[in-house]
Enzyme design. Structure first.
Site, PDB file in Angstrom:
ATOM      1  N   GLU A 117      -3.494  -4.637  -0.451  1.00  0.00           N
ATOM      2  CA  GLU A 117      -2.206  -3.960  -0.238  1.00  0.00           C
ATOM      3  C   GLU A 117      -1.133  -4.960   0.187  1.00  0.00           C
ATOM      4  O   GLU A 117       0.012  -4.867  -0.255  1.00  0.00           O
ATOM      5  CB  GLU A 117      -2.352  -2.823   0.777  1.00  0.00           C
ATOM      6  CG  GLU A 117      -3.331  -1.708   0.355  1.00  0.00           C
ATOM      7  CD  GLU A 117      -3.019  -1.079  -1.005  1.00  0.00           C
ATOM      8  OE1 GLU A 117      -1.838  -1.040  -1.405  1.00  0.00           O
ATOM      9  OE2 GLU A 117      -3.976  -0.628  -1.679  1.00  0.00           O
ATOM     10  N   HIS A 120       0.440  -6.496  -2.852  1.00  0.00           N
ATOM     11  CA  HIS A 120       1.563  -5.796  -3.487  1.00  0.00           C
ATOM     12  C   HIS A 120       2.885  -6.185  -2.824  1.00  0.00           C
ATOM     13  O   HIS A 120       3.892  -6.387  -3.499  1.00  0.00           O
ATOM     14  CB  HIS A 120       1.369  -4.281  -3.388  1.00  0.00           C
ATOM     15  CG  HIS A 120       0.300  -3.756  -4.292  1.00  0.00           C
ATOM     16  ND1 HIS A 120       0.214  -4.098  -5.623  1.00  0.00           N
ATOM     17  CD2 HIS A 120      -0.737  -2.917  -4.048  1.00  0.00           C
ATOM     18  CE1 HIS A 120      -0.828  -3.480  -6.170  1.00  0.00           C
ATOM     19  NE2 HIS A 120      -1.427  -2.762  -5.230  1.00  0.00           N
ATOM     20  N   ASP A 126      -1.028  -4.197  -9.623  1.00  0.00           N
ATOM     21  CA  ASP A 126      -2.448  -3.946  -9.872  1.00  0.00           C
ATOM     22  C   ASP A 126      -2.822  -4.558 -11.213  1.00  0.00           C
ATOM     23  O   ASP A 126      -2.068  -4.485 -12.187  1.00  0.00           O
ATOM     24  CB  ASP A 126      -2.711  -2.428  -9.929  1.00  0.00           C
ATOM     25  CG  ASP A 126      -2.686  -1.797  -8.549  1.00  0.00           C
ATOM     26  OD1 ASP A 126      -3.421  -2.276  -7.668  1.00  0.00           O
ATOM     27  OD2 ASP A 126      -1.931  -0.825  -8.362  1.00  0.00           O
TER      28      ASP A 126
END
Ligand SMILES: [Zn+2]
Length: 177
Positions: A117, A120, A126
């Site tokens: 996470e 990101h 992804d």
């Protein structure tokens, strides 16, 4: 004025911490961009959030994830809830992410979720390659995957993102579902 002096002192401290680079013979390396993260609302996952940040700090040089000091505004806020882990980014290095218990309860490795996470927030999308060696493969890798470190390619992309201050459009990324 006082604030400026404090900021200068903080910079000096940060430079001292990376003194190896400052004394190297080549062209002066730019100071890494510092991103403050706030794990204060990550409930039982605070230490795994710190672990995710440290994993990135050990693999990239152009950005550092640092717990937000008192009185500062964080770039990244981390929460916990019962949904899927997910990240909501507003720009490169800014936004929030959730440590979702749905994946934790399925048995996904918690440090891998946290580092993924953060990935990101560092500008990585992804990439559901199914490979455990890829951090951004997320839930496409087996639940048994305990790799929490970015691949060389992923780390290089992050370094490039922060070297060039890449523009990243606001985005929502979900672990699964
Ligand atoms: Zn993801």
């Amino acid at each position: 004025m006082l604030l400026r002096r404090i900021a200068a002192a903080l910079c000096a401290t940060a430079l001292a911490a990376v003194g190896v680079q400052a004394t190297s013979a080549g062209p002066a390396a730019a100071a890494p961009r510092v991103l403050y993260y706030d794990a204060g609302q990550a409930q039982e996952f605070r230490s795994v959030v710190d672990q995710g940040a440290q994993i990135w700090n050990s693999r990239v040089t152009n950005v550092r994830l640092v717990p937000v000091p008192a009185g500062q505004t964080p770039n990244i806020r981390v929460y916990a809830d019962n949904g899927w882990p997910r990240a909501i980014t507003t720009s490169l290095g800014n936004g929030r992410w959730y440590m979702g218990r749905e994946a934790v309860n399925d048995g996904y490795y918690q440090p891998r979720i946290a580092a993924h996470e953060f990935g990101h927030l560092l500008g990585l999308p992804d990439r559901r390659t199914g490979l455990c060696s890829d951090l951004m493969s997320g839930s496409s890798a087996p639940v048994s995957c305990t790799n929490a470190y970015p691949s060389t390619r992923e780390a290089t992309t992050v370094n490039t993102n922060f070297a060039t201050a890449a523009a990243v459009a606001p985005q929502v990324y979900a672990w699964a579902g």
